[in-house]
Design a protein around this motif. Structure first.
Motif, PDB file in Angstrom:
ATOM      1  N   PRO A 122       0.764  -1.196  -0.084  1.00  0.00           N
ATOM      2  CA  PRO A 122      -0.064   0.014  -0.021  1.00  0.00           C
ATOM      3  C   PRO A 122       0.887   1.141   0.003  1.00  0.00           C
ATOM      4  CG  PRO A 122      -0.930  -1.454   1.463  1.00  0.00           C
ATOM      5  CD  PRO A 122       0.460  -2.189   1.221  1.00  0.00           C
ATOM      6  N   ILE A 123       2.085   1.134   0.670  1.00  0.00           N
ATOM      7  CA  ILE A 123       2.851   2.407   1.151  1.00  0.00           C
ATOM      8  C   ILE A 123       3.383   2.643  -0.546  1.00  0.00           C
ATOM      9  CG2 ILE A 123       4.746   3.428   1.901  1.00  0.00           C
ATOM     10  CD1 ILE A 123       3.862   2.407   4.505  1.00  0.00           C
ATOM     11  N   GLU A 124       4.026   1.634  -1.234  1.00  0.00           N
ATOM     12  CA  GLU A 124       4.593   1.686  -2.403  1.00  0.00           C
ATOM     13  C   GLU A 124       3.657   2.285  -3.408  1.00  0.00           C
ATOM     14  OE1 GLU A 124       6.714  -1.264  -5.550  1.00  0.00           O
ATOM     15  OE2 GLU A 124       6.758  -2.004  -3.631  1.00  0.00           O
ATOM     16  N   GLY A 125       2.340   1.706  -3.403  1.00  0.00           N
ATOM     17  CA  GLY A 125       1.297   2.360  -4.506  1.00  0.00           C
ATOM     18  C   GLY A 125       1.262   3.583  -4.081  1.00  0.00           C
ATOM     19  N   ALA A 126       1.029   4.346  -3.051  1.00  0.00           N
ATOM     20  CA  ALA A 126       0.634   5.820  -2.746  1.00  0.00           C
ATOM     21  C   ALA A 126       2.034   6.542  -3.291  1.00  0.00           C
ATOM     22  CB  ALA A 126       0.492   5.721  -1.196  1.00  0.00           C
TER      23      ALA A 126
END
Length: 229
Positions: A122-126
């Motif tokens: 999720p953090i990488e996607g953001a």
């Protein structure tokens, strides 16, 4: 019990406990449940009904920080230019990383490894969303991706707690400067100049279109038809 089934006062107590734990983690890696209960203004029984053990509370603090960080990417892009949105998001990452250090230090390896594994994508996607926006408008380099940037940020974890506040943000600014396109300022200048020239040509064309052929208003140069074609 699901969050939607809790009474409003119970939800408020749970939120206060989580925020108190977060504040304690920001100050020290050593957190004690009785101290957190005092900070939150709740009894020990209320704390244990919400979080039966310390690991459950710390995991909730970590999950909420991850959720806030992920949601912030879209919100920042809605209100700011991509580079400024990324700068503000990376500033939040500093706060998140400081809490993460405390959580990982307080949890057993098996517990925090599971938390980190579920938060990485999720953090990488953001971050990818922010980088893509900057690449699209020409303000960020196109030869970097979210995974590479996260690897750079991960090195900040080598800082000691006593130097975190004074060193982490300046180093994050170095990372941001490295992500900027070196010619971005010149590109913006050229775009602005082109826009001004286009506006001037349109105004000139409108002025000429409303004047009889071969005439000119006082103190205004005659129209040059070649500029409007």
């Amino acid at each position: 019990m699901s969050p939607s089934a809790r009474r409003p006062d119970a939800v408020e107590n749970r939120n206060r406990i989580v925020e108190a734990a977060r504040a304690a983690l920001a100050e020290s890696d050593h957190v004690h449940l009785n101290e957190i209960a005092k900070r939150a203004g709740v009894g020990q029984g209320t704390l244990y009904r919400n979080f039966p053990h310390r690991e459950a509370l710390l995991a909730e603090v970590y999950r909420r920080d991850v959720e806030d960080l992920v949601v912030a990417a879209s919100a920042l892009l809605a209100d700011h230019e991509p580079v400024d949105a990324l700068r503000r998001w990376l500033d939040r990452v500093i706060d998140y990383a400081g809490i993460k250090r405390g959580v990982l230090a307080a949890l057993e390896p098996t517990a925090w490894q599971d938390l980190v594994a579920h938060s990485h994508h999720p953090i990488e996607g953001a971050l990818a969303q922010l980088l893509d926006a900057g690449k699209a408008d020409g303000s960020l380099r196109t030869d970097v991706d979210a995974r590479g940037v996260l690897l750079l940020i991960a090195y900040l974890g080598r800082l000691d707690r006593d130097e975190w506040e004074s060193t982490a943000r300046p180093l994050m600014n170095v990372i941001l400067d490295g992500l900027r396109r070196q010619d971005a300022h010149r590109r913006r200048q050229r775009t602005a100049e082109t826009s001004r020239e286009t506006t001037a040509l349109r105004l000139d064309g409108a002025r000429c279109a409303t004047r009889p052929s071969g005439t000119a208003a006082p103190h205004i140069a005659p129209c040059d038809d070649s500029r409007t074609t």
